[in-house]
Design a protein around this motif. Structure first.
Motif, PDB file in Angstrom:
ATOM      1  N   UNK A  58       3.475  19.115  -5.647  1.00 43.14           N
ATOM      2  CA  UNK A  58       4.013  18.546  -6.887  1.00 43.14           C
ATOM      3  C   UNK A  58       5.517  18.413  -6.740  1.00 43.14           C
ATOM      4  N   UNK A  59       6.063  17.294  -7.232  1.00 43.33           N
ATOM      5  CA  UNK A  59       7.485  17.021  -7.068  1.00 43.33           C
ATOM      6  C   UNK A  59       7.949  15.955  -8.059  1.00 43.33           C
ATOM      7  N   UNK A  60       9.249  15.731  -8.128  1.00 46.00           N
ATOM      8  CA  UNK A  60       9.805  14.591  -8.859  1.00 46.00           C
ATOM      9  C   UNK A  60      11.008  14.063  -8.085  1.00 46.00           C
ATOM     10  N   UNK A 100      12.062   8.434 -14.069  1.00 49.01           N
ATOM     11  CA  UNK A 100      12.883   9.574 -13.635  1.00 49.01           C
ATOM     12  C   UNK A 100      12.331  10.905 -14.142  1.00 49.01           C
ATOM     13  N   UNK A 101      12.460  11.922 -13.307  1.00 54.66           N
ATOM     14  CA  UNK A 101      12.133  13.319 -13.623  1.00 54.66           C
ATOM     15  C   UNK A 101      10.657  13.593 -13.927  1.00 54.66           C
ATOM     16  N   UNK A 102       9.736  12.644 -13.699  1.00 55.76           N
ATOM     17  CA  UNK A 102       8.325  12.884 -14.010  1.00 55.76           C
ATOM     18  C   UNK A 102       7.654  13.615 -12.841  1.00 55.76           C
ATOM     19  N   UNK A 103       7.189  14.860 -13.061  1.00 55.61           N
ATOM     20  CA  UNK A 103       6.459  15.573 -12.021  1.00 55.61           C
ATOM     21  C   UNK A 103       5.154  14.836 -11.687  1.00 55.61           C
ATOM     22  N   UNK A 104       4.858  14.743 -10.403  1.00 53.85           N
ATOM     23  CA  UNK A 104       3.648  14.052  -9.956  1.00 53.85           C
ATOM     24  C   UNK A 104       3.297  14.517  -8.548  1.00 53.85           C
ATOM     25  N   UNK A 105       2.141  14.067  -8.075  1.00 49.91           N
ATOM     26  CA  UNK A 105       1.760  14.304  -6.681  1.00 49.91           C
ATOM     27  C   UNK A 105       0.906  13.141  -6.223  1.00 49.91           C
ATOM     28  N   UNK A 106       0.826  12.983  -4.918  1.00 44.14           N
ATOM     29  CA  UNK A 106      -0.051  11.990  -4.316  1.00 44.14           C
ATOM     30  C   UNK A 106      -1.227  12.723  -3.681  1.00 44.14           C
ATOM     31  N   UNK A 107      -2.398  12.143  -3.806  1.00 44.69           N
ATOM     32  CA  UNK A 107      -3.593  12.690  -3.170  1.00 44.69           C
ATOM     33  C   UNK A 107      -4.249  11.593  -2.349  1.00 44.69           C
ATOM     34  N   UNK A 131       6.501  24.004  -8.313  1.00 44.98           N
ATOM     35  CA  UNK A 131       5.304  24.826  -8.137  1.00 44.98           C
ATOM     36  C   UNK A 131       4.067  24.248  -8.819  1.00 44.98           C
ATOM     37  N   UNK A 132       4.258  23.362  -9.842  1.00 48.72           N
ATOM     38  CA  UNK A 132       3.118  22.740 -10.504  1.00 48.72           C
ATOM     39  C   UNK A 132       3.597  21.520 -11.290  1.00 48.72           C
ATOM     40  N   UNK A 133       2.646  20.715 -11.769  1.00 49.48           N
ATOM     41  CA  UNK A 133       2.992  19.552 -12.603  1.00 49.48           C
ATOM     42  C   UNK A 133       3.603  19.987 -13.931  1.00 49.48           C
ATOM     43  N   UNK A 134       3.299  21.197 -14.378  1.00 48.06           N
ATOM     44  CA  UNK A 134       3.768  21.684 -15.667  1.00 48.06           C
ATOM     45  C   UNK A 134       5.012  22.564 -15.542  1.00 48.06           C
TER      46      UNK A 134
END
Length: 139
Positions: A58-60, A100-107, A131-134
């Motif tokens: 998870x990152x932004x 901008x600044x939206x936590x997300x991940x690619x799968x 550490x997480x999307x939240x």
């Protein structure tokens, strides 16, 4: 003296892409156009490879807007909306916009590598791993 009307175009060959940029577990980012590579002042562009059956961390991307174009594979983009985890299923030719600044991940739940081209409204490849999307968004 070079002015804006006479600045040279820059050609970045596929073989010259650099992995010397912010990375997130589960994927490989390659930098093409940036402040470091060509002296860009307002844009960063590169590509990301996500191996088969892999998730990124998870990152932004800080204050940068991010536009993604799916070249190959069927990556899934995941983000949180309130208490819900939202999944965007994509395929070649699709685009995804990450504010901008939206936590997300690619799968990449598939048996083939997924490749996307990324453009950001920054000359640097900003990556903030979480550490997480939240998790609170660290800047």
């Amino acid at each position: 003296m070079t002015d804006h009307w006479h600045a040279p175009l820059r050609h970045i060959k596929a073989a010259d892409l650099s992995g010397n940029t912010g990375q997130t577990s589960g994927m490989t980012r390659l930098e093409a156009v940036s402040g470091k590579t060509v002296g860009a002042e307002k844009v960063w562009m590169g590509q990301t490879h996500v191996a088969p059956d892999t998730n990124s961390g998870d990152h932004h991307h800080g204050e940068a807007e991010t536009a993604i174009y799916v070249v190959s594979g069927n990556p899934v983009f995941v983000f949180a909306e309130g208490e819900e985890e939202v999944r965007i299923q994509t395929g070649p030719g699709d685009y995804v916009f990450v504010p901008p600044f939206v936590p997300h991940r690619e799968e990449n739940p598939n048996a083939e590598e997924a490749v996307v081209v990324i453009a950001r409204s920054s000359q640097e490849g900003i990556v903030v791993n979480l550490p997480s999307l939240w998790a609170p968004v660290a800047t």
